[in-house]
Design a protein around this motif. Structure first.
Motif, PDB file in Angstrom:
ATOM      1  N   ARG A 107       0.833  -1.207   0.000  1.00 60.94           N
ATOM      2  CA  ARG A 107       0.000   0.000   0.000  1.00 60.94           C
ATOM      3  C   ARG A 107       0.864   1.252   0.000  1.00 60.94           C
ATOM      4  O   ARG A 107       1.736   1.418   0.848  1.00 60.94           O
ATOM      5  N   VAL A 108       0.615   2.132  -0.964  1.00 62.57           N
ATOM      6  CA  VAL A 108       1.177   3.481  -0.970  1.00 62.57           C
ATOM      7  C   VAL A 108       0.003   4.417  -1.252  1.00 62.57           C
ATOM      8  O   VAL A 108      -0.700   4.255  -2.250  1.00 62.57           O
ATOM      9  N   GLU A 109      -0.189   5.390  -0.384  1.00 67.49           N
ATOM     10  CA  GLU A 109      -1.355   6.279  -0.508  1.00 67.49           C
ATOM     11  C   GLU A 109      -0.982   7.677  -0.044  1.00 67.49           C
ATOM     12  O   GLU A 109      -0.157   7.842   0.855  1.00 67.49           O
ATOM     13  N   LEU A 110      -1.589   8.665  -0.651  1.00 68.81           N
ATOM     14  CA  LEU A 110      -1.398  10.050  -0.229  1.00 68.81           C
ATOM     15  C   LEU A 110      -2.661  10.530   0.475  1.00 68.81           C
ATOM     16  O   LEU A 110      -3.742  10.560  -0.118  1.00 68.81           O
ATOM     17  N   LEU A 111      -2.521  10.921   1.738  1.00 66.08           N
ATOM     18  CA  LEU A 111      -3.636  11.417   2.533  1.00 66.08           C
ATOM     19  C   LEU A 111      -3.710  12.935   2.445  1.00 66.08           C
ATOM     20  O   LEU A 111      -2.850  13.597   1.860  1.00 66.08           O
ATOM     21  N   ASP A 112      -4.730  13.488   3.056  1.00 64.04           N
ATOM     22  CA  ASP A 112      -4.874  14.941   3.108  1.00 64.04           C
ATOM     23  C   ASP A 112      -3.635  15.574   3.742  1.00 64.04           C
ATOM     24  O   ASP A 112      -3.026  15.010   4.665  1.00 64.04           O
ATOM     25  N   LYS A 114      -0.826  16.258   2.156  1.00 60.05           N
ATOM     26  CA  LYS A 114       0.385  15.717   1.543  1.00 60.05           C
ATOM     27  C   LYS A 114       1.160  14.813   2.509  1.00 60.05           C
ATOM     28  O   LYS A 114       2.381  14.859   2.588  1.00 60.05           O
ATOM     29  N   VAL A 115       0.385  14.002   3.232  1.00 58.29           N
ATOM     30  CA  VAL A 115       0.961  13.001   4.137  1.00 58.29           C
ATOM     31  C   VAL A 115       0.863  11.647   3.450  1.00 58.29           C
ATOM     32  O   VAL A 115      -0.246  11.184   3.148  1.00 58.29           O
ATOM     33  N   ALA A 116       1.981  11.015   3.188  1.00 59.11           N
ATOM     34  CA  ALA A 116       1.995   9.719   2.511  1.00 59.11           C
ATOM     35  C   ALA A 116       1.957   8.593   3.536  1.00 59.11           C
ATOM     36  O   ALA A 116       2.499   8.706   4.643  1.00 59.11           O
ATOM     37  N   VAL A 117       1.321   7.490   3.132  1.00 56.28           N
ATOM     38  CA  VAL A 117       1.305   6.259   3.926  1.00 56.28           C
ATOM     39  C   VAL A 117       1.913   5.147   3.086  1.00 56.28           C
ATOM     40  O   VAL A 117       1.504   4.933   1.936  1.00 56.28           O
ATOM     41  N   LEU A 118       2.890   4.459   3.649  1.00 57.34           N
ATOM     42  CA  LEU A 118       3.497   3.305   2.994  1.00 57.34           C
ATOM     43  C   LEU A 118       3.458   2.136   3.960  1.00 57.34           C
ATOM     44  O   LEU A 118       4.009   2.210   5.059  1.00 57.34           O
ATOM     45  N   GLU A 119       2.769   1.078   3.562  1.00 62.17           N
ATOM     46  CA  GLU A 119       2.719  -0.124   4.403  1.00 62.17           C
ATOM     47  C   GLU A 119       3.820  -1.095   3.993  1.00 62.17           C
ATOM     48  O   GLU A 119       4.006  -1.360   2.794  1.00 62.17           O
ATOM     49  N   LEU A 120       4.545  -1.621   4.959  1.00 65.08           N
ATOM     50  CA  LEU A 120       5.536  -2.662   4.743  1.00 65.08           C
ATOM     51  C   LEU A 120       5.013  -3.934   5.393  1.00 65.08           C
ATOM     52  O   LEU A 120       4.912  -4.029   6.620  1.00 65.08           O
ATOM     53  N   ALA A 144       6.326  13.708  -0.485  1.00 68.87           N
ATOM     54  CA  ALA A 144       5.335  14.012   0.544  1.00 68.87           C
ATOM     55  C   ALA A 144       5.921  14.928   1.613  1.00 68.87           C
ATOM     56  O   ALA A 144       7.131  14.941   1.852  1.00 68.87           O
ATOM     57  N   GLN A 145       5.054  15.669   2.292  1.00 65.57           N
ATOM     58  CA  GLN A 145       5.487  16.559   3.366  1.00 65.57           C
ATOM     59  C   GLN A 145       5.719  15.813   4.676  1.00 65.57           C
ATOM     60  O   GLN A 145       6.493  16.256   5.526  1.00 65.57           O
ATOM     61  N   ALA A 146       5.052  14.696   4.828  1.00 64.54           N
ATOM     62  CA  ALA A 146       5.245  13.829   5.998  1.00 64.54           C
ATOM     63  C   ALA A 146       4.979  12.406   5.538  1.00 64.54           C
ATOM     64  O   ALA A 146       4.283  12.171   4.548  1.00 64.54           O
ATOM     65  N   LEU A 147       5.556  11.445   6.272  1.00 59.00           N
ATOM     66  CA  LEU A 147       5.440  10.042   5.873  1.00 59.00           C
ATOM     67  C   LEU A 147       5.046   9.200   7.074  1.00 59.00           C
ATOM     68  O   LEU A 147       5.595   9.360   8.168  1.00 59.00           O
ATOM     69  N   ILE A 148       4.116   8.288   6.846  1.00 60.10           N
ATOM     70  CA  ILE A 148       3.707   7.303   7.846  1.00 60.10           C
ATOM     71  C   ILE A 148       4.069   5.923   7.309  1.00 60.10           C
ATOM     72  O   ILE A 148       3.564   5.512   6.261  1.00 60.10           O
ATOM     73  N   ALA A 297       0.810  14.278  12.290  1.00 58.01           N
ATOM     74  CA  ALA A 297       1.537  14.806  11.140  1.00 58.01           C
ATOM     75  C   ALA A 297       0.988  16.165  10.720  1.00 58.01           C
ATOM     76  O   ALA A 297       1.756  17.105  10.443  1.00 58.01           O
ATOM     77  N   LEU A 298      -0.333  16.280  10.658  1.00 53.82           N
ATOM     78  CA  LEU A 298      -0.938  17.554  10.265  1.00 53.82           C
ATOM     79  C   LEU A 298      -0.628  18.648  11.280  1.00 53.82           C
ATOM     80  O   LEU A 298      -0.360  19.807  10.908  1.00 53.82           O
ATOM     81  N   GLU A 299      -0.648  18.290  12.563  1.00 56.04           N
ATOM     82  CA  GLU A 299      -0.311  19.260  13.603  1.00 56.04           C
ATOM     83  C   GLU A 299       1.139  19.727  13.461  1.00 56.04           C
ATOM     84  O   GLU A 299       1.436  20.918  13.575  1.00 56.04           O
ATOM     85  N   ARG A 300       2.040  18.773  13.219  1.00 57.96           N
ATOM     86  CA  ARG A 300       3.451  19.118  13.086  1.00 57.96           C
ATOM     87  C   ARG A 300       3.689  19.977  11.849  1.00 57.96           C
ATOM     88  O   ARG A 300       4.456  20.947  11.889  1.00 57.96           O
TER      89      ARG A 300
END
Length: 306
Positions: A107-112, A114-120, A144-148, A297-300
């Protein structure tokens, strides 16, 4: 699928071979003697007189872990017959998982925001397999501006590939971990790479790691390494607590003995996560971890912009 019921003599031989492997290869020789003694006594007393490989695997694994709780020390049951030899059963299973998980990056997804999510998941595969798909996924997330990084379903991994992932998340070559092999005479350091294929996310933008009680072994190393470096915020649950690299040997057509042959030493903490797990910086139920990390992430990012 072939039948898993075998003559008792074949299963007894498998237990005998497991005892030998533990005695010869377990990372802590003094503990190996204690574990081997437990198994010999139980075997002599008929504790493993079950009529299926699956039941023997369960009983032996309970006893293997009874002395010091090492969850990497197991007699694994495989429903399908597995190849003979060292490491062959593990590789066969890994290959099936690799082919069905987009190389370990399902899974690679871009959330609101510009926070990206990458599942390993389900594991961090051998680097010769995983370099291309993981490199592509990490490069895709790089702007992305932040990564999860979602490690909630990551049950293990290979140190070399953990180092590759870290290389995309750091700006310079960094000592990540040291493997100390049986006896302590041989040590092998793990470092992030100076150069990686494609763009990297880098070492300054906000990074969050999601964990659960299922996160284990190599997945834990990734979380622990980055947490100890102060590079990432771990969000979720305490992980499973398995820090000992292991080898696997086929001891029966349906059984694989897995024996830890080393231990991890983090250069920052001087220890590892064995038995304790990786403690989250932000404890939250695993099912809520993604939502919470996105909020953080959004807060930061708002703080950075402000």
């Amino acid at each position: 699928m072939t039948t898993t019921t075998q003559p008792e003599s074949a299963l007894t031989t498998a237990v005998d071979e497991t005892i030998r492997l533990v005695s010869e290869h377990y990372v802590f020789p003094d503990v190996a003697e204690q574990i081997a003694a437990v198994l010999r006594q139980r075997l002599a007393g008929g504790a493993y007189a079950a009529d299926s490989a699956e039941e023997v695997a369960r009983l032996v694994t309970e006893d293997l872990q009874s002395v010091n709780g090492d969850r990497h020390l197991r007699l694994l049951f495989h429903a399908d017959e597995v190849p003979a030899g060292k490491g062959e059963a593990t590789l066969a299973d890994l290959r099936r998982d690799f082919d069905s998980s987009l190389g370990g990056a399902p899974r690679v997804e871009l959330l609101d925001g510009k926070v990206a999510v990458l599942e390993l998941a389900p594991v961090i595969f051998p680097v010769e397999w995983a370099a291309a798909p993981l490199g592509a996924a990490l490069s895709l997330a790089a702007p992305a501006q932040a990564l999860i990084l979602d490690l909630r379903r990551c049950r293990g991994g290979v140190p070399e590939t953990v180092a590759l992932v870290c290389s995309y998340l750091l700006d310079e070559r960094t000592h990540l971990n040291t493997q100390v092999w049986q006896g302590g005479e041989i040590q092998e350091q793990s470092w992030s790479q100076t150069h990686v294929p494609g763009p990297r996310f880098g070492g300054t933008k906000p990074l969050y790691l999601l964990t659960s009680g299922r996160t284990f072994s190599g997945g834990e190393e990734l979380a622990y390494d980055l947490q100890q470096l102060g590079r990432a915020v771990v969000v979720g649950e305490r992980t499973g607590g398995g820090a000992h690299p292991r080898e696997g040997w086929t001891v029966h057509p349906h059984l694989e003995a897995t024996v830890p042959v080393g231990r991890s030493v983090n250069p920052v903490s001087g220890t590892n996560w064995e038995g304790t797990g990786v403690q989250p910086d932000v404890p939250v139920a695993a099912e809520d971890a993604l939502t919470r990390a996105h909020e953080l992430a959004l807060e930061r990012l708002a703080e950075i912009v402000g």
